[in-house]
Design an enzyme around this catalytic site. Structure first.
Site, PDB file in Angstrom:
ATOM      1  CB  CYS A 210      -0.928   0.015   1.216  1.00  0.00           C
ATOM      2  SG  CYS A 210      -1.938  -1.440   1.339  1.00  0.00           S
TER       3      CYS A 210
ATOM      4  CG  HIS B 164      -3.435   3.324   2.795  1.00  0.00           C
ATOM      5  ND1 HIS B 164      -3.851   3.030   1.517  1.00  0.00           N
ATOM      6  CD2 HIS B 164      -3.429   2.136   3.480  1.00  0.00           C
ATOM      7  CE1 HIS B 164      -4.085   1.734   1.423  1.00  0.00           C
ATOM      8  NE2 HIS B 164      -3.845   1.174   2.601  1.00  0.00           N
TER       9      HIS B 164
ATOM     10  CG  ASN C  10      -6.898  -1.199   1.525  1.00  0.00           C
ATOM     11  OD1 ASN C  10      -6.160  -0.663   0.693  1.00  0.00           O
ATOM     12  ND2 ASN C  10      -6.439  -1.812   2.597  1.00  0.00           N
TER      13      ASN C  10
HETATM   14  O1  UT7 Z   1      -3.988  -1.593   3.675  1.00  0.00           O
HETATM   15  C1  UT7 Z   1      -3.136  -1.626   4.758  1.00  0.00           C
HETATM   16  C2  UT7 Z   1      -3.311  -2.718   5.694  1.00  0.00           C
HETATM   17  N1  UT7 Z   1      -4.652  -3.037   6.102  1.00  0.00           N
HETATM   18  C3  UT7 Z   1      -5.225  -2.388   7.110  1.00  0.00           C
HETATM   19  O2  UT7 Z   1      -4.743  -1.397   7.605  1.00  0.00           O
HETATM   20  C4  UT7 Z   1      -6.471  -3.005   7.664  1.00  0.00           C
HETATM   21  C5  UT7 Z   1      -6.340  -3.086   9.162  1.00  0.00           C
HETATM   22  N2  UT7 Z   1      -7.446  -3.765   9.866  1.00  0.00           N
HETATM   23  C6  UT7 Z   1      -8.720  -3.368   9.811  1.00  0.00           C
HETATM   24  O3  UT7 Z   1      -9.075  -2.477   9.083  1.00  0.00           O
HETATM   25  C7  UT7 Z   1      -9.698  -4.028  10.768  1.00  0.00           C
HETATM   26  O4  UT7 Z   1      -8.992  -4.858  11.647  1.00  0.00           O
HETATM   27  C8  UT7 Z   1     -10.802  -4.857  10.035  1.00  0.00           C
HETATM   28  C9  UT7 Z   1     -11.800  -3.938   9.346  1.00  0.00           C
HETATM   29  C10 UT7 Z   1     -10.165  -5.802   9.049  1.00  0.00           C
HETATM   30  C11 UT7 Z   1     -11.588  -5.704  11.065  1.00  0.00           C
HETATM   31  O5  UT7 Z   1     -12.095  -4.881  12.109  1.00  0.00           O
HETATM   32  P1  UT7 Z   1     -11.892  -5.295  13.645  1.00  0.00           P
HETATM   33  O6  UT7 Z   1     -12.637  -4.336  14.453  1.00  0.00           O
HETATM   34  O7  UT7 Z   1     -10.415  -5.404  13.877  1.00  0.00           O
HETATM   35  O8  UT7 Z   1     -12.603  -6.704  13.698  1.00  0.00           O
HETATM   36  P2  UT7 Z   1     -11.999  -8.125  14.085  1.00  0.00           P
HETATM   37  O9  UT7 Z   1     -11.087  -8.627  13.002  1.00  0.00           O
HETATM   38  O10 UT7 Z   1     -11.450  -8.082  15.482  1.00  0.00           O
HETATM   39  O11 UT7 Z   1     -13.302  -9.027  14.082  1.00  0.00           O
HETATM   40  C12 UT7 Z   1     -14.374  -8.778  15.008  1.00  0.00           C
HETATM   41  C13 UT7 Z   1     -15.478  -9.799  14.749  1.00  0.00           C
HETATM   42  C14 UT7 Z   1     -15.015 -11.246  14.684  1.00  0.00           C
HETATM   43  O12 UT7 Z   1     -15.986 -12.018  15.329  1.00  0.00           O
HETATM   44  P3  UT7 Z   1     -15.782 -12.555  16.850  1.00  0.00           P
HETATM   45  O13 UT7 Z   1     -14.530 -13.374  16.796  1.00  0.00           O
HETATM   46  O14 UT7 Z   1     -15.626 -11.308  17.680  1.00  0.00           O
HETATM   47  O15 UT7 Z   1     -17.028 -13.323  17.107  1.00  0.00           O
HETATM   48  C15 UT7 Z   1     -15.001 -11.576  13.218  1.00  0.00           C
HETATM   49  O16 UT7 Z   1     -15.244 -12.938  12.952  1.00  0.00           O
HETATM   50  O17 UT7 Z   1     -16.099  -9.538  13.478  1.00  0.00           O
HETATM   51  C16 UT7 Z   1     -16.161 -10.757  12.717  1.00  0.00           C
HETATM   52  N3  UT7 Z   1     -16.084 -10.431  11.294  1.00  0.00           N
HETATM   53  C17 UT7 Z   1     -17.136 -10.078  10.544  1.00  0.00           C
HETATM   54  N4  UT7 Z   1     -18.444  -9.984  10.841  1.00  0.00           N
HETATM   55  C18 UT7 Z   1     -19.265  -9.574   9.860  1.00  0.00           C
HETATM   56  C19 UT7 Z   1     -14.959 -10.359  10.517  1.00  0.00           C
HETATM   57  N5  UT7 Z   1     -15.300  -9.985   9.281  1.00  0.00           N
HETATM   58  C20 UT7 Z   1     -16.640  -9.796   9.263  1.00  0.00           C
HETATM   59  C21 UT7 Z   1     -17.565  -9.401   8.287  1.00  0.00           C
HETATM   60  N6  UT7 Z   1     -18.871  -9.305   8.627  1.00  0.00           N
HETATM   61  N7  UT7 Z   1     -17.190  -9.093   7.033  1.00  0.00           N
END
Ligand code: UT7
Length: 324
Positions: A115, A251, A281
């Site tokens: 990125c 970004h 993204n």
């Molecule tokens: O481009 C440069 C690099 N990339 C980034 O900078 C991205 C960095 N990370 C993020 O943007 C965030 O971590 C995400 C948007 C990917 C995820 O958000 P989060 O608040 O960190 O969520 P999480 O990964 O901790 O997941 C929370 C919950 C999980 O369920 P449990 O384990 O709490 O029951 C996931 O299974 O959300 C669940 N989950 C979803 N639920 C509905 C994960 N993806 C989805 C989804 N829809 N698409």
């Protein structure tokens, strides 16, 4: 000899026509519009059609930037394409773009810094121009992340989009690019990666198929920390207080990461260019596309001071402070 600086002479972007909304994704995986919006800020993203490739969007972005800068193929004497999704391994994307645009003979290459690729390319082109090695550089960040996304994995497929952004850079008597700041740390390689390359021989050689892997919340934490550090580094290097910034062009990975960086700078969100809701993204394409959106809608004006920043796989991260 008078010092030479680099200025952005024109910007452009190229996006697929096809739009995939959060509602479309609700029908594909177990997710909701509410989850995607609240966790990432994304509402829709552009996705390449089956017959389109990264090069198509790079070409469109480049043509738009060249038109804005009022330069033709004969003027360009350096081409750099930042990308992790090249159409082919070689010829490199710079050469493929040269052929599309009718540019002959100048240096042309691809650069892979995930990125942060566009910021890396900007840094390199700035050095070419300030040392007199180039007089008119075409810098593109282009991706088709949809081609490396597992469309059954809800934790990643809701995040990414396709597109390309470009700038034309020229020498100037005044900056221009005030400073660029690049960093990387390979110790984070396992948090965000696309496993297959050409050299690693997979177990099933003829069924090579891989997807992006991301430990989202761990990437999130490092991104917030490193971006917070790098925006301060860029301002301190120029002895510039944050209130003197006109725009932050970040970004566009996640609205919450962008808000954290803005808070670090004590910048109101009205001074932050946001495209994450429309583009998702798009990796290295996100910063030049956001820049182009704000230049073309008239928010970014000549003479204003702008901070660009990016963070991505590697990890790589970087910033550029610019007087537009
Ligand atoms: O481009 C440069 C690099 N990339 C980034 O900078 C991205 C960095 N990370 C993020 O943007 C965030 O971590 C995400 C948007 C990917 C995820 O958000 P989060 O608040 O960190 O969520 P999480 O990964 O901790 O997941 C929370 C919950 C999980 O369920 P449990 O384990 O709490 O029951 C996931 O299974 O959300 C669940 N989950 C979803 N639920 C509905 C994960 N993806 C989805 C989804 N829809 N698409």
């Amino acid at each position: 000899m008078k010092p030479v600086y680099t200025r952005i002479a024109g910007t452009g972007r190229g996006l697929p026509d096809k739009i995939l909304t959060n509602q479309d994704l609700e029908k594909m995986v177990d997710t909701t519009d509410e989850w995607i919006r609240s966790r990432s800020g994304i509402e829709r993203r552009h996705i390449a059609a089956d017959n389109e490739t990264n090069l198509d969007f790079c070409e469109l972005a480049a043509r738009n930037a060249m038109q804005a800068a009022d330069v033709g193929p004969k003027d360009i004497d350096l081409v750099i394409v930042g990308t992790t999704t090249p159409d082919q391994v070689f010829p490199n994307m710079g050469c493929l773009l040269q052929r599309r645009l009718g540019i002959h003979g100048c240096a042309a290459f691809s650069l892979e810094a995930a990125c942060t690729g566009f910021i890396y390319a900007l840094d390199i082109a700035d050095k070419f121009i300030r040392t007199g090695s180039a007089k008119c550089a075409l810098i593109v960040g282009g991706e088709t992340l949809s081609r490396m996304t597992d469309w059954t994995d809800r934790s990643t497929c809701v995040l990414f989009g396709d597109g390309a952004g470009a700038v034309v850079l020229e020498p100037a008597a005044k900056p221009g690019i005030l400073s660029t700041h690049l960093h990387a740390d390979g110790k984070y390689a396992d948090l965000l990666f696309f496993p297959s390359g050409v050299s690693k021989k997979p177990k099933d050689f003829y069924a090579r198929r891989d997807f992006i892997h991301m430990k989202g919340s761990e990437v999130f934490k490092v991104a917030v920390t490193k971006l917070g550090e790098i925006v301060v580094e860029a301002l301190e290097a120029n002895d510039l207080p944050p209130e003197k910034l006109d725009w932050l062009v970040p970004h566009q990975a996640n609205l919450r990461i962008i808000e954290a960086t803005a808070r670090k700078l004590k910048m109101p969100m009205e001074k932050v260019i946001l495209t994450v809701q429309d583009h998702g993204n798009t990796s290295t394409a996100s910063v030049p596309m956001a820049l182009d959106v704000a230049v073309r809608d008239g928010r970014i004006q000549r003479g204003q001071t702008i901070l660009l920043e990016a963070f991505g796989g590697g990890f790589t991260w970087g910033a550029a402070l610019i007087r537009y």
